[in-house]
Enzyme design. Structure first.
Site, PDB file in Angstrom:
ATOM      1  N   TYR A  98       0.762  -1.001   0.104  1.00 43.83           N
ATOM      2  CA  TYR A  98      -0.277   0.297  -0.028  1.00 43.83           C
ATOM      3  C   TYR A  98       1.130   1.381  -0.598  1.00 43.83           C
ATOM      4  O   TYR A  98       1.718   1.645   0.400  1.00 43.83           O
ATOM      5  CB  TYR A  98      -1.110  -0.452   0.962  1.00 43.83           C
ATOM      6  N   ASP A 170       0.014  -7.393   6.789  1.00 43.25           N
ATOM      7  CA  ASP A 170      -1.111  -7.113   6.713  1.00 43.25           C
ATOM      8  C   ASP A 170      -2.083  -7.783   5.756  1.00 43.25           C
ATOM      9  O   ASP A 170      -1.972  -8.466   4.623  1.00 43.25           O
ATOM     10  CB  ASP A 170      -1.124  -6.002   5.825  1.00 43.25           C
ATOM     11  N   LYS A 195     -11.516  -0.858   6.363  1.00 44.70           N
ATOM     12  CA  LYS A 195     -12.056  -1.630   4.782  1.00 44.70           C
ATOM     13  C   LYS A 195     -13.129  -2.284   5.135  1.00 44.70           C
ATOM     14  O   LYS A 195     -14.262  -2.347   6.277  1.00 44.70           O
ATOM     15  CB  LYS A 195     -10.839  -2.061   4.143  1.00 44.70           C
TER      16      LYS A 195
END
Length: 387
Positions: A98, A170, A195
């Site tokens: 990310y 993650d 999320k």
């Protein structure tokens, strides 16, 4: 308890103080102490709050960890984990992470003498060479954002353990409903709970889970000392969202599989990245370590199709940052989620200007396909019928 039951009861069930089946929102900054040196379990909400504590217990149970910690955002969670390290330490990160993770390492922690090396975690030999003798940790995502590359978490964890370093995973894209990295050998799990765990695009939160009591003590200290904690109301919303994670993820996955198969057959699409497709390079590994392909798809349009027109033409699917909500979202990684990564690094790993990332929601799958079809038609320069 099985995972579906843990999602509802993992934090311990009803509120022990009142019997309320939903943990109340303890909207308070401080707690009255009956006498000096004695409290009723809570002193100050930065240090501990009953609503936040319920979320922390919940995620620890779901991931199978020793302890969980709730933060004000996913980046606050990552920052707390990276704060475990000191000047001179080097961290190995996956080549496809990310953009915010890359940014905080490159622009913040780099200033404090904590460096990083980018490695291809799909090539285990190259990954082990990148560790060398001085790395202190490896940080990976699987599937990775945004190209859905699948890292063999068990193999990477074994290599890291052999070198005496930490494995940080993650797990935002898969959630503990689909994948449990601690069971595969990881040491620390990080989530952007904004999320899928929250699931309704109505909160911002981050979570950390650890597999070791000493790590738990260190993260607890950092959480309290730096103060980026999750507030009581967002903790309540997150706990509520987690309860429906299983039924939502089942729908996200089935919709994503349907849409990925459609995109794979479309002449308007040149490449589809989705680990639920048997043709995907990560399918075999993902099938071993996760229950399904997840709800995220990335794809590239064929020559003659304009990604800008596509992104501005969807009607049900919203052009927006973030992912994992009940509504479908589409974004352009190169200029949105991964804009902080230098262009040469982006292109080297495959994050091209033509790449589109789709977070598949829980709407009717045929409505979503129809929306994609009309947007593809609108994006073709000569508007030739493509169906």
């Amino acid at each position: 308890m099985k995972t579906d039951t843990q999602l509802i009861h993992g934090h311990g069930g009803e509120d022990p103080r009142t019997g309320a089946v939903n943990v109340p929102i303890y909207q308070t900054s401080t707690f009255r102490q009956p006498e000096l040196g004695h409290c009723l379990g809570y002193e100050y909400s930065r240090t501990g709050n009953p609503t936040r504590e319920a979320v922390e217990k919940e995620i620890a149970v779901l991931e199978g960890g020793v302890a969980g910690f709730a933060f004000g955002s996913g980046m606050a969670a990552i920052t707390a984990v990276l704060s475990l390290f000191k000047s001179g330490d080097r961290i190995v990160i996956g080549s496809n992470v990310y953009g915010g993770t890359f940014r905080v390492l490159d622009k913040v922690f780099n200033n404090f003498g904590i460096t990083y090396t980018i490695a291809d975690t799909l090539d285990l030999d190259a990954f082990e060479k990148a560790i060398a003798d001085d790395a202190v940790a490896v940080l990976v995502e699987s599937p990775a954002n945004p190209l859905m590359f699948v890292t063999d978490l068990k193999a990477v964890s074994e290599i890291a353990r052999r070198h005496g370093i930490l494995t940080i995973v993650d797990n935002t894209f898969m959630t503990p409903y689909l994948q449990k990295p601690l069971e595969l050998g990881a040491d620390i799990i990080v989530h952007s709970a904004t999320k899928y765990l929250g699931g309704h695009s109505d909160l911002v939160a981050g979570l950390v889970v650890v597999n070791d009591e000493k790590l738990a003590e260190r993260i607890a200290f950092l959480q309290n000392a730096t103060g980026g904690v999750l507030g009581p109301f967002d903790s309540f919303l997150l706990l509520r969202g987690i309860k429906t994670l299983g039924v939502r993820m089942d729908r996200h996955c089935s919709n994503a599989q349907y849409i990925a198969e459609y995109l794979q057959k479309s002449p308007a699409v040149s490449k589809v990245y989705y680990p639920g497709l048997e043709s995907d390079s990560g399918y075999e590994v993902n099938s071993r370590q996760a229950r399904a392909g997840g709800g995220m798809i990335s794809f590239e349009l064929a020559e003659g199709y304009d990604h800008r027109k596509f992104l501005s033409s969807t009607k049900i699917i919203a052009l927006a940052e973030s992912l994992g909500g009940v509504e479908s979202l589409v974004c352009h990684p190169a200029s949105m989620t991964h804009a902080s990564i230098p262009k040469d690094i982006r292109e080297k790993v495959g994050i091209t200007d033509g790449l589109i990332r789709l977070s598949v929601g829980i709407e009717d799958k045929d409505d979503l396909v129809e929306d994609i079809e009309q947007a593809l038609e609108a994006s073709k320069s000569d508007r030739i019928e493509i169906s």
